[in-house]
Design an enzyme around this catalytic site. Structure first.
Site, PDB file in Angstrom:
ATOM      1  N   LYS A 171       0.408  -1.238   0.311  1.00 15.13           N
ATOM      2  CA  LYS A 171       0.019  -0.183  -0.219  1.00 15.13           C
ATOM      3  C   LYS A 171       0.881   1.221  -0.024  1.00 15.13           C
ATOM      4  O   LYS A 171       0.765   2.057  -1.164  1.00 15.13           O
ATOM      5  CB  LYS A 171      -0.739  -0.237   0.963  1.00 15.13           C
ATOM      6  CG  LYS A 171      -1.252  -1.158   0.996  1.00 15.13           C
ATOM      7  CD  LYS A 171      -2.596  -1.045   2.899  1.00 15.13           C
ATOM      8  CE  LYS A 171      -2.122  -1.299   3.963  1.00 15.13           C
ATOM      9  NZ  LYS A 171      -1.234  -2.454   4.180  1.00 15.13           N
TER      10      LYS A 171
ATOM     11  N   ARG B 170     -10.259   0.267   8.779  1.00 17.79           N
ATOM     12  CA  ARG B 170      -9.318  -0.609   9.141  1.00 17.79           C
ATOM     13  C   ARG B 170     -10.843  -1.334  10.185  1.00 17.79           C
ATOM     14  O   ARG B 170     -10.196  -2.640   9.849  1.00 17.79           O
ATOM     15  CB  ARG B 170      -8.353  -0.431  10.377  1.00 17.79           C
ATOM     16  CG  ARG B 170      -6.685  -1.163   9.709  1.00 17.79           C
ATOM     17  CD  ARG B 170      -5.503  -1.118  10.608  1.00 17.79           C
ATOM     18  NE  ARG B 170      -4.345  -1.576  10.379  1.00 17.79           N
ATOM     19  CZ  ARG B 170      -3.627  -0.559   9.921  1.00 17.79           C
ATOM     20  NH1 ARG B 170      -3.346   0.429   8.723  1.00 17.79           N
ATOM     21  NH2 ARG B 170      -2.627  -1.124   9.299  1.00 17.79           N
TER      22      ARG B 170
ATOM     23  N   ARG C 258      10.950  -0.086  11.569  1.00 14.03           N
ATOM     24  CA  ARG C 258       9.686  -0.437  12.294  1.00 14.03           C
ATOM     25  C   ARG C 258      10.223  -1.122  13.717  1.00 14.03           C
ATOM     26  O   ARG C 258       9.969  -2.808  13.105  1.00 14.03           O
ATOM     27  CB  ARG C 258       8.895   0.021  12.099  1.00 14.03           C
ATOM     28  CG  ARG C 258       8.452   0.912  10.667  1.00 14.03           C
ATOM     29  CD  ARG C 258       7.015   0.583  10.119  1.00 14.03           C
ATOM     30  NE  ARG C 258       6.228  -0.020  10.444  1.00 14.03           N
ATOM     31  CZ  ARG C 258       5.367  -0.506   9.972  1.00 14.03           C
ATOM     32  NH1 ARG C 258       5.043  -0.380   8.392  1.00 14.03           N
ATOM     33  NH2 ARG C 258       4.265  -1.218  10.351  1.00 14.03           N
TER      34      ARG C 258
ATOM     35  N   ARG D 153      -0.551  -8.655  12.902  1.00 15.03           N
ATOM     36  CA  ARG D 153      -1.358  -7.586  12.432  1.00 15.03           C
ATOM     37  C   ARG D 153      -2.318  -8.553  11.662  1.00 15.03           C
ATOM     38  O   ARG D 153      -3.567  -7.589  10.882  1.00 15.03           O
ATOM     39  CB  ARG D 153      -0.169  -7.024  11.666  1.00 15.03           C
ATOM     40  CG  ARG D 153      -0.101  -5.889  12.762  1.00 15.03           C
ATOM     41  CD  ARG D 153       1.583  -5.448  12.370  1.00 15.03           C
ATOM     42  NE  ARG D 153       1.858  -5.033  11.303  1.00 15.03           N
ATOM     43  CZ  ARG D 153       2.764  -4.653  11.014  1.00 15.03           C
ATOM     44  NH1 ARG D 153       4.424  -4.959  11.609  1.00 15.03           N
ATOM     45  NH2 ARG D 153       2.709  -3.500   9.110  1.00 15.03           N
TER      46      ARG D 153
ATOM     47  N   ARG E 138      11.294  -4.948   5.395  1.00 20.18           N
ATOM     48  CA  ARG E 138      11.226  -3.828   5.004  1.00 20.18           C
ATOM     49  C   ARG E 138      11.855  -2.425   5.669  1.00 20.18           C
ATOM     50  O   ARG E 138      12.241  -2.774   6.820  1.00 20.18           O
ATOM     51  CB  ARG E 138      10.275  -3.385   5.317  1.00 20.18           C
ATOM     52  CG  ARG E 138       9.524  -2.164   5.247  1.00 20.18           C
ATOM     53  CD  ARG E 138       7.957  -1.574   5.078  1.00 20.18           C
ATOM     54  NE  ARG E 138       7.524  -2.055   6.332  1.00 20.18           N
ATOM     55  CZ  ARG E 138       6.353  -2.189   6.446  1.00 20.18           C
ATOM     56  NH1 ARG E 138       5.218  -1.572   5.585  1.00 20.18           N
ATOM     57  NH2 ARG E 138       5.361  -2.422   7.146  1.00 20.18           N
TER      58      ARG E 138
HETATM   59  P1  ADP Z   1       1.087  -1.676   7.767  1.00 21.58           P
HETATM   60  O1  ADP Z   1       1.096  -0.884   6.660  1.00 21.58           O
HETATM   61  O2  ADP Z   1       2.068  -2.531   7.873  1.00 21.58           O
HETATM   62  O3  ADP Z   1      -0.028  -2.495   7.582  1.00 21.58           O
HETATM   63  P2  ADP Z   1       0.564   0.406   8.976  1.00 21.58           P
HETATM   64  O4  ADP Z   1       2.095   1.367   8.933  1.00 21.58           O
HETATM   65  O5  ADP Z   1      -0.491   0.944   8.295  1.00 21.58           O
HETATM   66  O6  ADP Z   1       0.915  -1.339   8.982  1.00 21.58           O
HETATM   67  O7  ADP Z   1      -0.053   0.442  11.259  1.00 21.58           O
HETATM   68  C1  ADP Z   1       0.675  -0.029  11.539  1.00 21.58           C
HETATM   69  C2  ADP Z   1       0.247   0.519  13.019  1.00 21.58           C
HETATM   70  O8  ADP Z   1      -0.568   1.642  13.445  1.00 21.58           O
HETATM   71  C3  ADP Z   1      -0.807  -1.068  12.971  1.00 21.58           C
HETATM   72  O9  ADP Z   1      -0.689  -2.163  13.633  1.00 21.58           O
HETATM   73  C4  ADP Z   1      -2.000  -0.007  14.401  1.00 21.58           C
HETATM   74  O10 ADP Z   1      -1.467   0.156  15.122  1.00 21.58           O
HETATM   75  C5  ADP Z   1      -2.064   1.003  13.793  1.00 21.58           C
HETATM   76  N1  ADP Z   1      -2.488   1.789  13.133  1.00 21.58           N
HETATM   77  C6  ADP Z   1      -2.721   2.301  11.990  1.00 21.58           C
HETATM   78  N2  ADP Z   1      -3.599   2.584  10.811  1.00 21.58           N
HETATM   79  C7  ADP Z   1      -4.551   2.311  11.829  1.00 21.58           C
HETATM   80  C8  ADP Z   1      -6.107   2.209  11.515  1.00 21.58           C
HETATM   81  N3  ADP Z   1      -6.487   2.599  11.213  1.00 21.58           N
HETATM   82  N4  ADP Z   1      -7.054   1.949  12.640  1.00 21.58           N
HETATM   83  C9  ADP Z   1      -6.156   0.937  14.225  1.00 21.58           C
HETATM   84  N5  ADP Z   1      -4.520   2.252  14.078  1.00 21.58           N
HETATM   85  C10 ADP Z   1      -4.521   2.204  12.993  1.00 21.58           C
HETATM   86  P1  ADP Z   2       2.399  -1.898   3.682  1.00 24.64           P
HETATM   87  O1  ADP Z   2       2.181  -0.270   3.285  1.00 24.64           O
HETATM   88  O2  ADP Z   2       0.759  -2.231   2.616  1.00 24.64           O
HETATM   89  O3  ADP Z   2       3.027  -2.959   4.811  1.00 24.64           O
HETATM   90  P2  ADP Z   2       4.843  -1.461   1.637  1.00 24.64           P
HETATM   91  O4  ADP Z   2       4.515  -0.604   0.965  1.00 24.64           O
HETATM   92  O5  ADP Z   2       5.681  -0.619   2.691  1.00 24.64           O
HETATM   93  O6  ADP Z   2       3.629  -2.010   2.346  1.00 24.64           O
HETATM   94  O7  ADP Z   2       5.598  -2.704   1.165  1.00 24.64           O
HETATM   95  C1  ADP Z   2       6.315  -3.399   2.757  1.00 24.64           C
HETATM   96  C2  ADP Z   2       7.686  -4.538   1.676  1.00 24.64           C
HETATM   97  O8  ADP Z   2       7.248  -4.595   0.487  1.00 24.64           O
HETATM   98  C3  ADP Z   2       8.356  -2.763   1.671  1.00 24.64           C
HETATM   99  O9  ADP Z   2       9.936  -3.214   1.321  1.00 24.64           O
HETATM  100  C4  ADP Z   2       8.722  -2.619   0.334  1.00 24.64           C
HETATM  101  O10 ADP Z   2      10.483  -2.394  -0.358  1.00 24.64           O
HETATM  102  C5  ADP Z   2       8.269  -3.630   0.022  1.00 24.64           C
HETATM  103  N1  ADP Z   2       7.453  -4.475  -1.995  1.00 24.64           N
HETATM  104  C6  ADP Z   2       6.356  -3.594  -1.821  1.00 24.64           C
HETATM  105  N2  ADP Z   2       6.168  -3.476  -3.052  1.00 24.64           N
HETATM  106  C7  ADP Z   2       6.398  -5.115  -3.541  1.00 24.64           C
HETATM  107  C8  ADP Z   2       6.475  -5.494  -4.427  1.00 24.64           C
HETATM  108  N3  ADP Z   2       4.994  -5.464  -5.830  1.00 24.64           N
HETATM  109  N4  ADP Z   2       7.568  -6.917  -4.951  1.00 24.64           N
HETATM  110  C9  ADP Z   2       8.150  -6.935  -3.933  1.00 24.64           C
HETATM  111  N5  ADP Z   2       8.251  -6.240  -2.736  1.00 24.64           N
HETATM  112  C10 ADP Z   2       7.565  -5.468  -2.725  1.00 24.64           C
END
Ligand code: ADP
Ligand code: ADP
Ligand code: ZN
Length: 216
Positions: free
Chosen positions: A13, A88, A161, A172, A127
């Site tokens: 994302k 979410r 992170r 998660r 990541r």
């Molecule tokens: P990822 O992109 O890896 O899914 P995020 O950066 O979106 O992770 O979220 C990291 C953490 O922040 C989540 O595990 C949760 O604790 C919190 N968080 C983020 N967005 C939300 C949301 N919309 N509602 C509740 N908790 C959230």
């Molecule tokens: P999210 O925001 O959904 O948690 P990220 O965009 O941060 O996910 O992606 C998670 C990890 O995977 C990052 O290290 C990113 O560079 C890698 N990644 C993202 N998209 C791809 C893809 N299509 N193929 C391989 N690795 C990817």
């Protein structure tokens, strides 16, 4: 145009939101990024959120919906946004409808990135991001062109992170399946959901997203 990027942790994302920002001038609204900034700044929101985030559990709905509303108020009404990591839960989805309606906005697309769960652990544990400009990287899938130097800004201050470890990722994912996936039907009924294969290359995924956005 306002869109939601939906998908489990590591689906891509943030990566895709960044590409859309660069290409179309949209603005990424990531509640995860906002919460991490609040934790770093030691604000009241940050203090509430930290332990939950470290455990991979969701932060209360009213906290995240509050910060999303505040952020939207900082943007022009014609500024297109990408919701990344929000909503979410069903409660957040209802709040988002209200937040958008109050501001004369509407959702154009919900894009679900469909991914294989086993691949997610590899994506998440590899990541890292640039601590200076926020550019995202991966140990295997997206290394900086020059080792230890950010492609975008030249910084060597990379960050990982604390919640990007295997145990927290599993929590998660469970949260995603239990609370986030069930909100999709709300948007399916409106005919605005497109499922995209998130297992392709970053380029393939971004082309698929652009094709959806080109529909209107
Ligand atoms: P990822 O992109 O890896 O899914 P995020 O950066 O979106 O992770 O979220 C990291 C953490 O922040 C989540 O595990 C949760 O604790 C919190 N968080 C983020 N967005 C939300 C949301 N919309 N509602 C509740 N908790 C959230
Ligand atoms: P999210 O925001 O959904 O948690 P990220 O965009 O941060 O996910 O992606 C998670 C990890 O995977 C990052 O290290 C990113 O560079 C890698 N990644 C993202 N998209 C791809 C893809 N299509 N193929 C391989 N690795 C990817
Ligand atoms: Zn950088």
């Amino acid at each position: 145009m306002d869109i939601i990027l939906l998908g489990p942790p590591g689906a891509g994302k943030g990566t895709q939101a960044g590409l859309l920002e660069n290409k179309f001038g949209m603005v990424q609204l990531s509640t995860g990024d906002m919460l991490r900034a609040a934790v770093k700044a030691g604000t009241e929101v940050g203090l509430k959120a930290k332990a939950l985030m470290d455990a991979g559990e969701l932060v209360p709905d009213e906290v995240v919906s509050g910060i999303i509303g505040d952020k939207l108020d900082e943007l022009g009404s014609d500024q297109g946004v990408i919701f990344d990591g929000y909503p979410r839960t069903a409660t957040q989805a209802v709040s988002l409808d209200e937040i958008l309606a109050e501001r004369g906005r509407k959702l154009d697309h919900v894009i679900e990135l469909v991914v294989d769960e086993d691949a997610l652990v590899v994506r998440i544990t590899g990541r890292f991001t640039c601590g200076n400009c926020g550019e995202g990287y991966h140990d295997t899938f997206k290394q900086p062109a020059k080792a230890d130097v950010c492609d975008v800004c030249g910084s060597s201050d990379f960050k990982r992170r604390p919640d990007d470890n295997e145990e927290t990722v599993r929590t998660r994912m469970t949260e995603y399946r239990a609370k986030t996936q069930p909100i999709l039907p709300i948007y399916e009924e409106r005919g605005i959901v497109t499922k995209i294969d998130g297992m392709g290359s970053m380029d393939d995924v971004s082309q698929a997203i652009e094709a959806v956005l080109a529909q209107n």
